[in-house]
Design an enzyme around this catalytic site. Structure first.
Site, mmCIF file in Angstrom:
data_model
loop_
_atom_site.group_PDB
_atom_site.id
_atom_site.type_symbol
_atom_site.label_atom_id
_atom_site.label_comp_id
_atom_site.label_asym_id
_atom_site.label_seq_id
_atom_site.Cartn_x
_atom_site.Cartn_y
_atom_site.Cartn_z
ATOM 1 N N ASP A 64 -33.559 24.239 -23.955
ATOM 2 C CA ASP A 64 -33.772 24.577 -25.190
ATOM 3 C C ASP A 64 -34.769 25.180 -25.191
ATOM 4 O O ASP A 64 -35.693 25.137 -24.743
ATOM 5 C CB ASP A 64 -34.885 23.034 -25.559
ATOM 6 C CG ASP A 64 -34.812 22.715 -26.587
ATOM 7 O OD1 ASP A 64 -35.267 23.886 -27.663
ATOM 8 O OD2 ASP A 64 -35.550 21.559 -27.228
ATOM 9 N N TYR A 155 -26.012 29.364 -47.631
ATOM 10 C CA TYR A 155 -26.607 29.263 -45.559
ATOM 11 C C TYR A 155 -28.002 29.638 -46.257
ATOM 12 O O TYR A 155 -28.609 29.280 -44.778
ATOM 13 C CB TYR A 155 -26.049 30.563 -45.905
ATOM 14 C CG TYR A 155 -25.865 31.155 -44.616
ATOM 15 C CD1 TYR A 155 -24.975 29.994 -43.246
ATOM 16 C CD2 TYR A 155 -26.224 32.406 -44.080
ATOM 17 C CE1 TYR A 155 -25.468 30.290 -42.330
ATOM 18 C CE2 TYR A 155 -26.959 32.586 -42.423
ATOM 19 C CZ TYR A 155 -25.904 31.626 -41.666
ATOM 20 O OH TYR A 155 -25.873 31.744 -40.414
ATOM 21 N N LYS A 162 -31.477 35.605 -40.390
ATOM 22 C CA LYS A 162 -30.320 36.060 -39.507
ATOM 23 C C LYS A 162 -30.575 37.860 -40.100
ATOM 24 O O LYS A 162 -30.592 38.616 -39.185
ATOM 25 C CB LYS A 162 -29.469 36.200 -39.719
ATOM 26 C CG LYS A 162 -28.417 34.558 -39.266
ATOM 27 C CD LYS A 162 -27.896 34.187 -38.194
ATOM 28 C CE LYS A 162 -26.849 33.480 -37.769
ATOM 29 N NZ LYS A 162 -27.408 32.894 -36.100
HETATM 30 P P1 NAD Z 1 -21.890 25.605 -32.012
HETATM 31 O O1 NAD Z 1 -22.711 24.951 -33.106
HETATM 32 O O2 NAD Z 1 -20.377 25.485 -31.349
HETATM 33 O O3 NAD Z 1 -22.986 26.669 -31.751
HETATM 34 C C1 NAD Z 1 -24.757 26.728 -31.645
HETATM 35 C C2 NAD Z 1 -25.248 26.246 -30.534
HETATM 36 O O4 NAD Z 1 -27.015 26.232 -30.372
HETATM 37 C C3 NAD Z 1 -25.004 24.811 -29.806
HETATM 38 O O5 NAD Z 1 -24.257 25.364 -28.165
HETATM 39 C C4 NAD Z 1 -26.312 24.357 -29.835
HETATM 40 O O6 NAD Z 1 -26.467 23.449 -28.406
HETATM 41 C C5 NAD Z 1 -27.473 25.920 -29.913
HETATM 42 N N1 NAD Z 1 -28.622 25.275 -29.980
HETATM 43 C C6 NAD Z 1 -29.310 24.632 -30.971
HETATM 44 N N2 NAD Z 1 -30.540 24.375 -30.997
HETATM 45 C C7 NAD Z 1 -30.989 25.139 -29.688
HETATM 46 C C8 NAD Z 1 -32.227 24.774 -29.166
HETATM 47 N N3 NAD Z 1 -32.971 24.614 -29.650
HETATM 48 N N4 NAD Z 1 -31.988 25.111 -27.840
HETATM 49 C C9 NAD Z 1 -30.660 25.627 -27.091
HETATM 50 N N5 NAD Z 1 -29.923 25.764 -28.056
HETATM 51 C C10 NAD Z 1 -29.214 25.388 -28.996
HETATM 52 O O7 NAD Z 1 -21.687 26.645 -33.129
HETATM 53 P P2 NAD Z 1 -21.062 28.205 -33.098
HETATM 54 O O8 NAD Z 1 -20.485 28.586 -34.545
HETATM 55 O O9 NAD Z 1 -20.291 28.538 -32.358
HETATM 56 O O10 NAD Z 1 -22.874 29.666 -33.367
HETATM 57 C C11 NAD Z 1 -23.331 30.042 -32.384
HETATM 58 C C12 NAD Z 1 -24.050 31.697 -32.860
HETATM 59 O O11 NAD Z 1 -22.978 31.987 -33.518
HETATM 60 C C13 NAD Z 1 -24.959 30.906 -34.638
HETATM 61 O O12 NAD Z 1 -25.663 31.880 -33.910
HETATM 62 C C14 NAD Z 1 -24.444 30.726 -35.181
HETATM 63 O O13 NAD Z 1 -25.199 31.307 -36.617
HETATM 64 C C15 NAD Z 1 -23.944 32.086 -35.224
HETATM 65 N N6 NAD Z 1 -22.315 32.468 -36.842
HETATM 66 C C16 NAD Z 1 -22.096 31.184 -36.480
HETATM 67 C C17 NAD Z 1 -20.184 31.192 -37.437
HETATM 68 C C18 NAD Z 1 -19.531 30.292 -37.597
HETATM 69 O O14 NAD Z 1 -19.112 30.102 -38.872
HETATM 70 N N7 NAD Z 1 -19.118 29.689 -36.806
HETATM 71 C C19 NAD Z 1 -20.135 32.602 -38.335
HETATM 72 C C20 NAD Z 1 -21.349 34.079 -37.616
HETATM 73 C C21 NAD Z 1 -22.568 33.409 -36.948
HETATM 74 O O1 0WE Z 2 -24.768 29.897 -38.608
HETATM 75 C C1 0WE Z 2 -24.908 29.085 -38.574
HETATM 76 C C2 0WE Z 2 -24.395 27.810 -39.064
HETATM 77 C C3 0WE Z 2 -26.065 27.018 -38.732
HETATM 78 C C4 0WE Z 2 -26.324 26.109 -38.693
HETATM 79 C C5 0WE Z 2 -25.531 25.246 -39.145
HETATM 80 C C6 0WE Z 2 -26.190 23.590 -38.638
HETATM 81 C C7 0WE Z 2 -25.184 23.035 -38.983
HETATM 82 C C8 0WE Z 2 -26.082 21.006 -38.052
HETATM 83 C C9 0WE Z 2 -27.793 25.931 -38.078
HETATM 84 N N1 0WE Z 2 -28.187 24.925 -38.312
HETATM 85 C C10 0WE Z 2 -27.543 23.704 -38.600
HETATM 86 N N2 0WE Z 2 -27.984 22.379 -38.725
HETATM 87 C C11 0WE Z 2 -27.273 21.603 -38.685
HETATM 88 O O2 0WE Z 2 -28.328 20.550 -38.788
HETATM 89 N N3 0WE Z 2 -23.144 29.482 -38.996
HETATM 90 C C12 0WE Z 2 -22.751 31.482 -39.694
HETATM 91 C C13 0WE Z 2 -21.883 28.732 -39.616
HETATM 92 C C14 0WE Z 2 -22.015 28.407 -41.670
HETATM 93 O O3 0WE Z 2 -23.504 27.303 -41.662
HETATM 94 C C15 0WE Z 2 -22.993 27.498 -42.962
HETATM 95 C C16 0WE Z 2 -22.083 28.369 -43.742
HETATM 96 C C17 0WE Z 2 -21.711 29.075 -42.627
HETATM 97 C C18 0WE Z 2 -20.666 29.743 -42.921
HETATM 98 C C19 0WE Z 2 -24.361 27.213 -44.002
HETATM 99 C C20 0WE Z 2 -24.073 27.523 -45.673
HETATM 100 C C21 0WE Z 2 -23.088 27.846 -46.047
HETATM 101 C C22 0WE Z 2 -22.143 28.576 -44.674
#
Ligand code: NAD
Ligand code: 0WE
Length: 259
Positions: A64, A155, A162
């Site tokens: 964590d 967001y 970010k």
């Molecule tokens: P995901 O839910 O698969 O991964 C997010 C991860 O963050 C999870 O494995 C979770 O365990 C971890 N996490 C959260 N709190 C934590 C903590 N306290 N300690 C350690 N780990 C923790 O979702 P994802 O979309 O693969 O997200 C990965 C990264 O990509 C994030 O930084 C997210 O912002 C970024 N991202 C996501 C998208 C999207 O649309 N999904 C787009 C651009 C960037």
């Molecule tokens: O970075 C992200 C997701 C980030 C995220 C998502 C969650 C959902 C569950 C961070 N914290 C939480 N906490 C929770 O409890 N993305 C880039 C994916 C994402 O998230 C959005 C987006 C996009 C794209 C949220 C609002 C609008 C667009």
């Protein structure tokens, strides 16, 4: 001969097989990397352990990133297992769900600090803890989203986080560059992962994205994985402090063509 033969590193952020970190891990594995994985909590351990084992991971540990103790314990294990690290993948972000809808201004001090701690400071904390283990030529990678640069509805505090994460990449790249260590961020288009599920309006945003993007499609975890592979390999040897878009060209469009 794989692009990453003999390279060892850690991947943080696999939650399940939809995770961006998992797309990255598969691409790095294909080119011969030796990877360790982390998880948060027992529920995710049950998902992550079989995935990690399928890639013959020698290290599967809890971490964590809110805890300096857990970060230190992880790096102690990594030192025993790998000695040196050639790459570090940070694919972690978190904010209160309540702060990812409605006006940005709804955020409170605790919610702001939580998003900054887990989504931003964690990269610096991990790099700091891994510092003495980072091999010359190592590559550090994080994930970001374009909501850092332009306002994306809902967001909110994650966009602010970010922006700070992207600035951290530039400062870390300056700190570590003299040792040949590179630090970059991939800015990915929206992907349906655990972190995206339950976000209000995500479905329609995902659909609109594919309609507006020059490539007329969404981005996959394999697209991100292949760019991560390039950034972890010596093919990107003079690329550092950069923000690389894997977004099907979306960011360049001022307005959708409507076609
Ligand atoms: P995901 O839910 O698969 O991964 C997010 C991860 O963050 C999870 O494995 C979770 O365990 C971890 N996490 C959260 N709190 C934590 C903590 N306290 N300690 C350690 N780990 C923790 O979702 P994802 O979309 O693969 O997200 C990965 C990264 O990509 C994030 O930084 C997210 O912002 C970024 N991202 C996501 C998208 C999207 O649309 N999904 C787009 C651009 C960037
Ligand atoms: O970075 C992200 C997701 C980030 C995220 C998502 C969650 C959902 C569950 C961070 N914290 C939480 N906490 C929770 O409890 N993305 C880039 C994916 C994402 O998230 C959005 C987006 C996009 C794209 C949220 C609002 C609008 C667009």
């Amino acid at each position: 001969m794989g692009l990453l033969n003999g390279k060892k590193g850690l991947v943080l952020g696999v939650a399940n097989d939809h995770s961006i970190a998992w797309g990255i891990a598969q691409a790095l594995h294909r080119e011969g990397a030796d990877q360790g994985f982390t998880y948060v909590g027992e529920a995710l351990e049950r998902r992550v352990r079989p995935l990690a084992e399928s890639l013959n991971a020698k290290l599967i540990e809890p971490c964590d990133v809110a805890s300096d103790e857990q970060i230190d314990a992880l790096m102690a294990k990594a030192r025993d297992t790998y000695g040196q690290l050639d790459f570090l993948i940070h694919a972690i972000g978190f904010a209160n769900r309540d702060h990812l809808n409605g006006p940005y201004m709804k955020v409170d001090r605790a919610g702001f600090q939580l998003a900054m701690d887990i989504s931003v400071y964690s990269l610096t904390a991990l790099v700091k803890a891994a510092d003495s283990m980072l091999a010359p030529g190592a590559s550090i990678l994080t994930l970001t989203y374009h909501g850092s640069q332009q306002v994306m509805p809902n967001y909110n505090v994650m966009g602010v986080a970010k922006a700070a994460l992207e600035a951290s990449v530039r400062y870390l790249a300056a700190d570590l560059g003299p040792r040949g260590i590179r630090v970059n961020a991939i800015s990915a288009g929206p992907i349906r992962t655990l972190a995206a599920s339950g976000i209000s309006g995500f479905r329609s945003m995902h659909k609109q994205f594919a309609e507006a993007a020059p490539l007329r499609r969404n981005v996959t975890i394999d697209d991100v994985g292949n760019t991560a592979l390039w950034l972890c390999s010596d093919l990107s040897s003079a690329v550092t402090g950069e923000l690389i878009y894997v977004d099907a060209g979306f960011r360049n469009m001022g307005m959708s063509t409507g076609e």
